[in-house]
Structures are given as structure tokens and as C-alpha cells.
Write a protein that holds these residues in place. Structure first.
Motif, PDB file in Angstrom:
ATOM      1  N   LEU A  97      -4.566   0.482   6.416  1.00  0.00           N
ATOM      2  CA  LEU A  97      -4.724  -0.388   5.249  1.00  0.00           C
ATOM      3  C   LEU A  97      -3.692  -1.519   5.242  1.00  0.00           C
ATOM      4  CD1 LEU A  97      -5.451   2.308   2.529  1.00  0.00           C
ATOM      5  CD2 LEU A  97      -7.075   0.653   3.482  1.00  0.00           C
ATOM      6  N   SER A  98      -2.519  -1.249   5.765  1.00  0.00           N
ATOM      7  CA  SER A  98      -1.458  -2.258   5.750  1.00  0.00           C
ATOM      8  C   SER A  98      -1.768  -3.446   6.650  1.00  0.00           C
ATOM      9  CB  SER A  98      -0.126  -1.645   6.167  1.00  0.00           C
ATOM     10  OG  SER A  98      -0.099  -1.366   7.558  1.00  0.00           O
ATOM     11  N   ALA A  99      -2.778  -3.315   7.490  1.00  0.00           N
ATOM     12  CA  ALA A  99      -3.158  -4.428   8.366  1.00  0.00           C
ATOM     13  C   ALA A  99      -3.843  -5.553   7.602  1.00  0.00           C
ATOM     14  CB  ALA A  99      -4.075  -3.927   9.479  1.00  0.00           C
ATOM     15  N   HIS A 100      -4.228  -5.298   6.351  1.00  0.00           N
ATOM     16  CA  HIS A 100      -4.833  -6.357   5.539  1.00  0.00           C
ATOM     17  C   HIS A 100      -3.887  -7.558   5.512  1.00  0.00           C
ATOM     18  CE1 HIS A 100      -6.149  -8.600   1.998  1.00  0.00           C
ATOM     19  NE2 HIS A 100      -7.282  -7.905   2.025  1.00  0.00           N
TER      20      HIS A 100
ATOM     21  N   ALA B 200       3.884  -4.852   2.547  1.00  0.00           N
ATOM     22  CA  ALA B 200       4.877  -3.791   2.388  1.00  0.00           C
ATOM     23  C   ALA B 200       4.191  -2.431   2.287  1.00  0.00           C
ATOM     24  CB  ALA B 200       5.732  -4.035   1.143  1.00  0.00           C
ATOM     25  N   ILE B 201       4.976  -1.399   2.509  1.00  0.00           N
ATOM     26  CA  ILE B 201       4.553  -0.013   2.334  1.00  0.00           C
ATOM     27  C   ILE B 201       5.218   0.518   1.057  1.00  0.00           C
ATOM     28  CG2 ILE B 201       4.541   2.292   3.349  1.00  0.00           C
ATOM     29  CD1 ILE B 201       2.971   0.271   5.004  1.00  0.00           C
ATOM     30  N   GLY B 202       4.468   1.264   0.241  1.00  0.00           N
ATOM     31  CA  GLY B 202       5.042   1.833  -0.969  1.00  0.00           C
ATOM     32  C   GLY B 202       4.427   1.258  -2.232  1.00  0.00           C
ATOM     33  N   GLU B 203       4.919   1.649  -3.417  1.00  0.00           N
ATOM     34  CA  GLU B 203       6.211   2.264  -3.542  1.00  0.00           C
ATOM     35  C   GLU B 203       6.103   3.775  -3.408  1.00  0.00           C
ATOM     36  OE1 GLU B 203       8.016   2.454  -7.765  1.00  0.00           O
ATOM     37  OE2 GLU B 203       6.342   1.055  -8.045  1.00  0.00           O
ATOM     38  N   ALA B 204       7.068   4.338  -2.723  1.00  0.00           N
ATOM     39  CA  ALA B 204       7.169   5.779  -2.553  1.00  0.00           C
ATOM     40  C   ALA B 204       8.620   6.167  -2.792  1.00  0.00           C
ATOM     41  CB  ALA B 204       6.740   6.173  -1.145  1.00  0.00           C
ATOM     42  N   GLY B 205       8.850   7.460  -2.989  1.00  0.00           N
ATOM     43  CA  GLY B 205      10.230   7.869  -3.190  1.00  0.00           C
ATOM     44  C   GLY B 205      10.376   9.184  -3.901  1.00  0.00           C
ATOM     45  N   LEU B 206      11.457   9.284  -4.663  1.00  0.00           N
ATOM     46  CA  LEU B 206      11.795  10.514  -5.375  1.00  0.00           C
ATOM     47  C   LEU B 206      12.124  10.171  -6.821  1.00  0.00           C
ATOM     48  CD1 LEU B 206      14.295  12.082  -2.782  1.00  0.00           C
ATOM     49  CD2 LEU B 206      11.825  12.519  -2.963  1.00  0.00           C
ATOM     50  N   ASP B 207      11.483  10.862  -7.755  1.00  0.00           N
ATOM     51  CA  ASP B 207      11.788  10.702  -9.172  1.00  0.00           C
ATOM     52  C   ASP B 207      12.040  12.083  -9.758  1.00  0.00           C
ATOM     53  OD1 ASP B 207      11.655  10.368 -12.035  1.00  0.00           O
ATOM     54  OD2 ASP B 207      10.755   8.396 -11.675  1.00  0.00           O
ATOM     55  N   PHE B 208      13.318  12.439  -9.877  1.00  0.00           N
ATOM     56  CA  PHE B 208      13.700  13.739 -10.421  1.00  0.00           C
ATOM     57  C   PHE B 208      14.006  13.657 -11.910  1.00  0.00           C
ATOM     58  CE2 PHE B 208      15.434  15.219  -6.020  1.00  0.00           C
ATOM     59  CZ  PHE B 208      14.142  15.200  -5.520  1.00  0.00           C
TER      60      PHE B 208
ATOM     61  N   ALA C 105       8.858  14.418  -1.470  1.00  0.00           N
ATOM     62  CA  ALA C 105       9.579  14.257  -0.206  1.00  0.00           C
ATOM     63  C   ALA C 105       8.623  14.081   0.964  1.00  0.00           C
ATOM     64  CB  ALA C 105      10.497  15.451   0.029  1.00  0.00           C
ATOM     65  N   THR C 106       7.521  14.849   0.954  1.00  0.00           N
ATOM     66  CA  THR C 106       6.517  14.712   2.012  1.00  0.00           C
ATOM     67  C   THR C 106       5.926  13.312   2.010  1.00  0.00           C
ATOM     68  OG1 THR C 106       5.956  17.059   1.966  1.00  0.00           O
ATOM     69  CG2 THR C 106       4.295  15.558   2.852  1.00  0.00           C
ATOM     70  N   GLY C 107       5.574  12.833   0.810  1.00  0.00           N
ATOM     71  CA  GLY C 107       5.027  11.484   0.704  1.00  0.00           C
ATOM     72  C   GLY C 107       6.009  10.435   1.172  1.00  0.00           C
ATOM     73  N   LEU C 108       7.255  10.576   0.779  1.00  0.00           N
ATOM     74  CA  LEU C 108       8.273   9.612   1.183  1.00  0.00           C
ATOM     75  C   LEU C 108       8.401   9.554   2.702  1.00  0.00           C
ATOM     76  CD1 LEU C 108      10.645   7.698   0.742  1.00  0.00           C
ATOM     77  CD2 LEU C 108      12.101   9.702   0.312  1.00  0.00           C
ATOM     78  N   ARG C 109       8.439  10.699   3.349  1.00  0.00           N
ATOM     79  CA  ARG C 109       8.581  10.718   4.807  1.00  0.00           C
ATOM     80  C   ARG C 109       7.372  10.092   5.501  1.00  0.00           C
ATOM     81  NH1 ARG C 109      12.961  13.826   6.526  1.00  0.00           N
ATOM     82  NH2 ARG C 109      13.856  15.233   4.956  1.00  0.00           N
ATOM     83  N   ARG C 110       6.190  10.289   4.951  1.00  0.00           N
ATOM     84  CA  ARG C 110       4.996   9.655   5.533  1.00  0.00           C
ATOM     85  C   ARG C 110       5.080   8.138   5.402  1.00  0.00           C
ATOM     86  NH1 ARG C 110       0.058  13.545   3.294  1.00  0.00           N
ATOM     87  NH2 ARG C 110       0.635  15.411   4.493  1.00  0.00           N
ATOM     88  N   HIS C 111       5.545   7.673   4.261  1.00  0.00           N
ATOM     89  CA  HIS C 111       5.673   6.224   4.067  1.00  0.00           C
ATOM     90  C   HIS C 111       6.750   5.649   4.977  1.00  0.00           C
ATOM     91  CE1 HIS C 111       3.225   7.108   0.526  1.00  0.00           C
ATOM     92  NE2 HIS C 111       3.091   5.816   0.316  1.00  0.00           N
ATOM     93  N   ILE C 112       7.824   6.399   5.175  1.00  0.00           N
ATOM     94  CA  ILE C 112       8.858   5.954   6.116  1.00  0.00           C
ATOM     95  C   ILE C 112       8.255   5.805   7.511  1.00  0.00           C
ATOM     96  CG2 ILE C 112      10.943   6.687   7.346  1.00  0.00           C
ATOM     97  CD1 ILE C 112      11.922   7.882   4.676  1.00  0.00           C
ATOM     98  N   ALA C 113       7.460   6.769   7.911  1.00  0.00           N
ATOM     99  CA  ALA C 113       6.825   6.700   9.236  1.00  0.00           C
ATOM    100  C   ALA C 113       5.942   5.463   9.351  1.00  0.00           C
ATOM    101  CB  ALA C 113       6.011   7.970   9.491  1.00  0.00           C
ATOM    102  N   ALA C 114       5.196   5.168   8.283  1.00  0.00           N
ATOM    103  CA  ALA C 114       4.324   3.993   8.303  1.00  0.00           C
ATOM    104  C   ALA C 114       5.138   2.709   8.388  1.00  0.00           C
ATOM    105  CB  ALA C 114       3.437   3.980   7.055  1.00  0.00           C
ATOM    106  N   ALA C 115       6.270   2.663   7.688  1.00  0.00           N
ATOM    107  CA  ALA C 115       7.131   1.484   7.750  1.00  0.00           C
ATOM    108  C   ALA C 115       7.727   1.331   9.149  1.00  0.00           C
ATOM    109  CB  ALA C 115       8.245   1.601   6.705  1.00  0.00           C
TER     110      ALA C 115
ATOM    111  N   VAL D 141       0.858  -1.185   0.000  1.00  0.00           N
ATOM    112  CA  VAL D 141       0.000   0.000   0.000  1.00  0.00           C
ATOM    113  C   VAL D 141       0.895   1.236   0.000  1.00  0.00           C
ATOM    114  CG1 VAL D 141      -0.244  -0.012   2.541  1.00  0.00           C
ATOM    115  CG2 VAL D 141      -1.892   1.220   1.112  1.00  0.00           C
ATOM    116  N   GLY D 142       0.637   2.121  -0.966  1.00  0.00           N
ATOM    117  CA  GLY D 142       1.465   3.320  -1.029  1.00  0.00           C
ATOM    118  C   GLY D 142       1.193   4.143  -2.271  1.00  0.00           C
ATOM    119  N   THR D 143       1.888   5.277  -2.348  1.00  0.00           N
ATOM    120  CA  THR D 143       1.723   6.235  -3.433  1.00  0.00           C
ATOM    121  C   THR D 143       3.036   6.432  -4.168  1.00  0.00           C
ATOM    122  OG1 THR D 143       0.089   7.430  -2.103  1.00  0.00           O
ATOM    123  CG2 THR D 143       0.973   8.571  -4.031  1.00  0.00           C
ATOM    124  N   HIS D 144       3.046   6.118  -5.442  1.00  0.00           N
ATOM    125  CA  HIS D 144       4.219   6.326  -6.290  1.00  0.00           C
ATOM    126  C   HIS D 144       4.564   7.812  -6.330  1.00  0.00           C
ATOM    127  CE1 HIS D 144       6.707   6.381  -9.926  1.00  0.00           C
ATOM    128  NE2 HIS D 144       6.759   5.061  -9.881  1.00  0.00           N
ATOM    129  N   PRO D 145       5.853   8.159  -6.384  1.00  0.00           N
ATOM    130  CA  PRO D 145       6.201   9.585  -6.406  1.00  0.00           C
ATOM    131  C   PRO D 145       5.575  10.363  -7.559  1.00  0.00           C
ATOM    132  CG  PRO D 145       8.116   8.198  -6.895  1.00  0.00           C
ATOM    133  CD  PRO D 145       7.060   7.318  -6.334  1.00  0.00           C
TER     134      PRO D 145
END
Length: 261
Positions: free
Chosen positions: A83-86, A91-99, A110-120, A62-66
Motif C-alpha cells: 500500500l505504501s507504494a501509492h 510514511a508508515i504509521g502511525e503505530a506505537g505504544l499507548d499505555f 508491540a507486535t504491530g509496532l515491530r511490523r511497521h518498523i519492518a515496513a519502514a 499507511v498504518g495502524t494506530h496502537p
């Protein structure tokens, strides 16, 4: 036959979803015993969960692609955790940085990535990280966040340089290799593939993208992870059987909720 696990694919994408039973049958014939279908939008989580419920050897995340980060900034950490309790979500993600594409504002990524890190960190589930042409920013965020509390993670479809690989490994991260390692111009990635410790690497397809040679230019699918594994075994100078055993054990350790051993 050597058994393998495709640690990252997108079964909900039309190229695969239009022939799921065929995809699964070909994967089984190729010795692919499991796969994780990866979330790109939290709002589509029910689709991923249904796929994982339909096939006993499929799990989901479960997650949001960058690319979509700016469209799901309303989704907070507690929703990812809920949602991850299913039972089939591993796993959490995929999230990250795509420049490279910059499809979403970098601040939103970056905000999304940090939220996903917190969830992990909260759940103990591994964070699946997408990083493209953002090595310095990614390493800095990972190191800063690790200082606030450890979390498991994998750099999926590794395309970055040696520095990010080494900094991620130093934090306890894993590195996953895709069909890109079979491409002629991917020597830098192959060099990384040589140095990753035997207990820290995975294999994946990122299907339907990035089909390995000899299928480059075609739609990718989980059965093709075998070509990536064969190339990786050559790069690392080990047998395909050893690579299958190591990568499967690594998958089971990182994606521990799957119960794979």
C-alpha cells in the motif's frame, strides 16, 4: 509570511472532513504549505489516499494506530509495503505504544509496532510513532530493532521524557512538537524542545486534537500549527522565519518522497 508544514493531522476525522475546503483555505492563509493526513487503520487506506489525491499539498501514510492494533493483526508487513507504494503515501504509521489508554493489549501493540518498523526498514519511508506513557518499552524496542537494521522515524506529538528523546535522537530519529508545548503544565516537553538539534525537529497539529493556546478546547486544524511554531521559536530562541526554514527542511529530509526541499 513564514511557510510551515503540518507533519501530522487527521483530515478524515469528521471535525475536519465536514469542512475540508474551509480547512484548506484557512491553512493556506496561515502559510501552511503542506500537511500529512495520518492513517489510524490500514483498512481505511483508500480514504487517506483519496484525500491526498484531492489536494496537491496533502500527503498520506499507511498504518495502524496502537489503539486499533488488536483489530488489524491480520495485516502483515508485505501489505503495508504494498500500500505504501501509492504515489501520495509518504510514511508508515502511525503505530506505537499507548499505555495510558491501553485500548489494545500491549502485546498486540508491540507486535504491530515491530511490523511497521519492518515496513519502514524495507521501504525507507519514515515511521510515524505514537508513544504515550511507554517510554522504557518504546526505547527498548527502538534500540533492539535498530540493531537489526536502521529505519527512519519520528516521535510524533512528543509527550515523553528527556530519556526517550535522547535515546531516539541517538538512533537518528526526529521529534515532532504539537500544541501541547503551549500548555501551562508542559514545561518538561518544552525542555526537550530546547535540546533537540536544529536538524531533527518538526511541527504538527495532530488535528482535530490538542488545539494550541489560544484555541485550546476547540477543534484543532492545520492552520493552528502556526501557534505551535511561534511558541517553539520562542522556546528555542530563534526567529519564526528560521524555525519555518529549519522545520520545513527537516520535513523534506525525513519525508523525502514528498519532494519538499
Amino acid at each position: 509570511m513564514t511557510m510551515l508544514i503540518d507533519s501530522h493531522c487527521h483530515l478524515d476525522f469528521e471535525a475536519l472532513s465536514s469542512d475540508l475546503d474551509g480547512v484548506m483555505a484557512r491553512a493556506a492563509t496561515a502559510g501552511v504549505t503542506g500537511m500529512v493526513t495520518i492513517s489510524t487503520r490500514v483498512e481505511n487506506f483508500s480514504t487517506y489516499a483519496e484525500l491526498a489525491e484531492r489536494y496537491e499539498n496533502v500527503w498520506c501514510s499507511v498504518g495502524t494506530h496502537p489503539h486499533n492494533a488488536h483489530e488489524e493483526l491480520h495485516i502483515e508487513v508485505d501489505e503495508l509495503v504494498r500500500l505504501s507504494a501509492h504515489p501520495r503515501c509518504v510514511a508508515i504509521g502511525e503505530a506505537g505504544l499507548d499505555f495510558f489508554y491501553d485500548n489494545a493489549p500491549r502485546e498486540a501493540q508491540a507486535t504491530g509496532l515491530r511490523r511497521h518498523i519492518a515496513a519502514a526498514r524495507i521501504t525507507g519511508l519514515p515511521l510515524v510513532i505514537h508513544s504515550r506513557q511507554a517510554d522504557d518499552d518504546m526505547a527498548a524496542i527502538l534500540e533492539e530493532e535498530a540493531g537489526q537494521g536502521a529505519f527512519p522515524f519520528v516521535l510524533h506529538c512528543f509527550t515523553a521524557g528527556m530519556d526517550l528523546a535522547q535515546r531516539a535522537l541517538a538512533l537518528g530519529g526526529y521529534v515532532s512538537f504539537s500544541g501541547i508545548i503551549t500548555f501551562k503544565n508542559a514545561e518538561e516537553i518544552r525542555e526537550v524542545a530546547r535540546i533537540v538539534p536544529s536538524d531533527r525537529y518538526l511541527v504538527e497539529t495532530d488535528a482535530p486534537y490538542l488545539a494550541p493556546i489560544p484555541h485550546r478546547g476547540q477543534s484543532n486544524e492545520p492552520s493552528y500549527v502556526r501557534h505551535t511554531a511561534e511558541k517553539l521559536s520562542d522556546i528555542r530562541g530563534i526567529s519564526l522565519e528560521q524555525l519555518g526554514a529549519e522545520s520545513t527542511a527537516n520535513f523534506g529530509r525525513l519525508f523525502s518522497k514528498t519532494g519538499v526541499r
